[in-house]
Scaffold this motif. Structure first.
Motif, short mmCIF file in Angstrom:
data_model
loop_
_atom_site.label_atom_id
_atom_site.label_comp_id
_atom_site.label_asym_id
_atom_site.label_seq_id
_atom_site.Cartn_x
_atom_site.Cartn_y
_atom_site.Cartn_z
N HIS A 42 0.83 -1.20 0.00
CA HIS A 42 0.00 0.00 0.00
C HIS A 42 0.87 1.26 0.00
O HIS A 42 0.63 2.19 -0.78
N VAL A 43 1.88 1.29 0.88
CA VAL A 43 2.74 2.48 0.98
C VAL A 43 3.49 2.71 -0.33
O VAL A 43 3.57 3.85 -0.83
N VAL A 44 4.04 1.64 -0.91
CA VAL A 44 4.77 1.79 -2.17
C VAL A 44 3.81 2.24 -3.29
O VAL A 44 4.18 3.04 -4.15
N GLY A 45 2.58 1.77 -3.26
CA GLY A 45 1.57 2.20 -4.23
C GLY A 45 1.33 3.70 -4.17
O GLY A 45 1.35 4.40 -5.19
N GLU A 46 1.13 4.22 -2.95
CA GLU A 46 0.92 5.66 -2.77
C GLU A 46 2.15 6.46 -3.20
O GLU A 46 2.05 7.52 -3.82
N MET A 47 3.34 5.92 -2.84
CA MET A 47 4.60 6.58 -3.21
C MET A 47 4.70 6.69 -4.74
O MET A 47 4.99 7.78 -5.27
N ASN A 87 11.45 1.05 12.65
CA ASN A 87 10.36 1.99 12.42
C ASN A 87 9.31 1.48 11.46
O ASN A 87 8.21 2.01 11.41
N LEU A 88 9.64 0.50 10.64
CA LEU A 88 8.70 -0.03 9.67
C LEU A 88 8.61 -1.55 9.81
O LEU A 88 9.13 -2.30 8.98
N PRO A 89 7.93 -2.02 10.86
CA PRO A 89 7.81 -3.47 11.03
C PRO A 89 6.97 -4.04 9.89
O PRO A 89 6.09 -3.36 9.38
N GLY A 90 7.24 -5.23 9.48
CA GLY A 90 6.46 -5.84 8.39
C GLY A 90 7.10 -5.64 7.03
O GLY A 90 6.61 -6.13 6.03
N TRP A 91 8.22 -4.87 6.99
CA TRP A 91 8.88 -4.63 5.70
C TRP A 91 10.07 -5.56 5.50
O TRP A 91 10.75 -5.49 4.47
N SER A 92 10.36 -6.41 6.49
CA SER A 92 11.52 -7.29 6.36
C SER A 92 11.41 -8.14 5.11
O SER A 92 10.35 -8.70 4.83
N ASP A 93 12.49 -8.22 4.38
CA ASP A 93 12.57 -9.04 3.18
C ASP A 93 11.57 -8.64 2.10
O ASP A 93 11.16 -9.45 1.27
N TYR A 94 11.11 -7.38 2.14
CA TYR A 94 10.24 -6.88 1.07
C TYR A 94 11.13 -6.34 -0.06
O TYR A 94 12.04 -5.55 0.19
N PRO A 95 10.86 -6.75 -1.31
CA PRO A 95 11.75 -6.33 -2.42
C PRO A 95 11.42 -4.91 -2.86
O PRO A 95 10.91 -4.68 -3.96
N VAL A 96 11.74 -3.92 -2.03
CA VAL A 96 11.25 -2.56 -2.23
C VAL A 96 11.78 -1.95 -3.53
O VAL A 96 11.02 -1.33 -4.28
N ARG A 97 13.06 -2.16 -3.82
CA ARG A 97 13.61 -1.55 -5.04
C ARG A 97 12.94 -2.15 -6.29
O ARG A 97 12.50 -1.43 -7.18
N GLY A 98 12.82 -3.48 -6.31
CA GLY A 98 12.21 -4.16 -7.46
C GLY A 98 10.76 -3.72 -7.67
O GLY A 98 10.32 -3.50 -8.80
N GLU A 99 10.02 -3.56 -6.57
CA GLU A 99 8.61 -3.17 -6.67
C GLU A 99 8.46 -1.76 -7.26
O GLU A 99 7.62 -1.52 -8.11
N ILE A 100 9.30 -0.82 -6.78
CA ILE A 100 9.19 0.56 -7.27
C ILE A 100 9.62 0.61 -8.74
O ILE A 100 8.99 1.27 -9.57
N GLU A 101 10.70 -0.11 -9.07
CA GLU A 101 11.17 -0.14 -10.47
C GLU A 101 10.08 -0.70 -11.39
O GLU A 101 9.83 -0.18 -12.47
N ARG A 102 9.43 -1.77 -10.95
CA ARG A 102 8.40 -2.42 -11.76
C ARG A 102 7.23 -1.45 -12.01
O ARG A 102 6.73 -1.34 -13.12
#
Ligand SMILES: [Zn+2]
Length: 333
Positions: A42-47, A87-102
């Motif tokens: 959700h956060v990456v979507g809004e970003m 500060n951001l629990p639940g983000w462990s091992d989330y592929p944040v760079r890949g998701e934003i690039e996609r």
């Protein structure tokens, strides 16, 4: 027209996004709340929605170079995955760079938040005239970054600069990292509040006790106001804070021998209360500092001048925007 990039500061409570030109001009800044409970998707979507709107808007102004994100936690630089964030629990091992690039089809760079703040201060802030610097960010904990020859020094796997967990008290207060006596247990907003409560329990701080009983927020800022108003128990807390920070700085100066050490983060606004004790402690404990300090360290800090071949310890000047500038700098380099 200059090219531009997007800097993102992903914090525990706020998500800030800015379009910044390669000349360092802030074109536009957006602040959203980080709805962490809704999860990283959700956060990456809004970003990405906000980034797309900004890139559309400034497309005519110049070429869009990419996105740089500052993130509060440990990052695996190779995979672009988040390892761990308090500060951001639940983000462990989330592929944040890949998701934003996609989602954006753009180049995305990920960095620890202390590292992007240091890059910002190096590009446009207190350290713009020096090549080698370290930054200490004082907030709820302590963040750290080392910049060598204008580039972030990452260490083997991106974990260098954990200044907050350097031991300064062998038998000190336990820390969330598993160690005890860490620097951030004595020189952070959390530490100021803890030392305030301890002074009240010891019965030696009547003004602090009145503050706690008043129903007003018992914060580092409120304790700072008491100290600046002349309350000695509150002043002792900032003396302790300054000594702890000075010990940490003395270690850094002895080990690194850099041109500049920039102190930033929200708590640096209490500089007047802790800086004299900090400078006294560095001088007492660092032979390298004594050999290389300017004749008037406080004045040198104020002028912000990075005189070559001297050790300058100074305040950050970009405030909370340092991370946005540093993030935007990543795709532009
Ligand atoms: Zn620790």
């Amino acid at each position: 027209m200059p090219d531009f990039s997007i800097g993102v500061d992903l914090g525990g409570t706020n998500l800030r996004i800015a379009a910044i030109s390669t000349e360092g001009q802030m074109l536009e800044k957006v602040t959203l709340s980080t709805k962490g409970v809704l999860g990283p998707d959700h956060v990456v979507g809004e970003m990405c929605e906000a980034i797309l709107r900004l890139t559309e808007q400034y497309r005519a102004a110049g070429r869009f170079l990419g996105v740089g994100v500052g993130f509060p936690g440990l990052i695996d630089m190779e995979t672009g995955m988040l390892r761990k964030s308090a500060n951001l629990p639940g983000w462990s091992d989330y592929p944040v760079r890949g998701e934003i690039e996609r989602r954006l089809g753009a180049r995305v760079f990920l960095e620890n938040d202390a590292n992007v703040a240091a890059l910002g201060e190096k590009w446009l802030g207190a350290a713009r005239e020096v090549d080698d610097m370290a930054m200490i960010t004082l907030g709820t904990g302590i963040g750290g970054a080392i910049v060598l020859d204008g580039k972030i020094f990452h260490g083997m796997n991106g974990m260098s600069g954990e200044f907050g967990h350097v031991t300064i008290e062998p038998d000190g207060v336990p820390c969330g990292c598993g160690n005890h006596g860490c620097a951030e247990r004595y020189a952070s907003a959390t530490a100021i509040v803890r030392m305030g409560r301890e002074a009240i329990e010891a019965g030696t701080a009547p003004a602090l006790a009145r503050l706690a009983a008043s129903g007003a927020e018992f914060s580092a800022k409120a304790i700072y106001d008491l100290a600046m108003g002349g309350d000695e128990p509150a002043q002792r807390i900032f003396h302790r804070f300054g000594r702890a920070l000075g010990m940490l700085l003395a270690d850094l100066v002895n080990v690194l021998n850099l041109n500049m050490y920039v102190v930033g983060g929200g708590v640096v606004s209490a500089w007047d209360a802790f800086a004299p004790s900090m400078f006294a402690e560095v001088r007492e404990r660092s032979i390298v500092y004594v050999a290389t300090a300017p004749s008037d360290p406080l004045a040198a800090a104020k002028s912000g001048s990075g005189t070559r071949r001297q050790t300058i310890i100074t305040r950050a000047i970009l405030g909370s925007d340092a991370g946005l500038y540093g993030g935007a700098r990543l795709p532009a380099e």
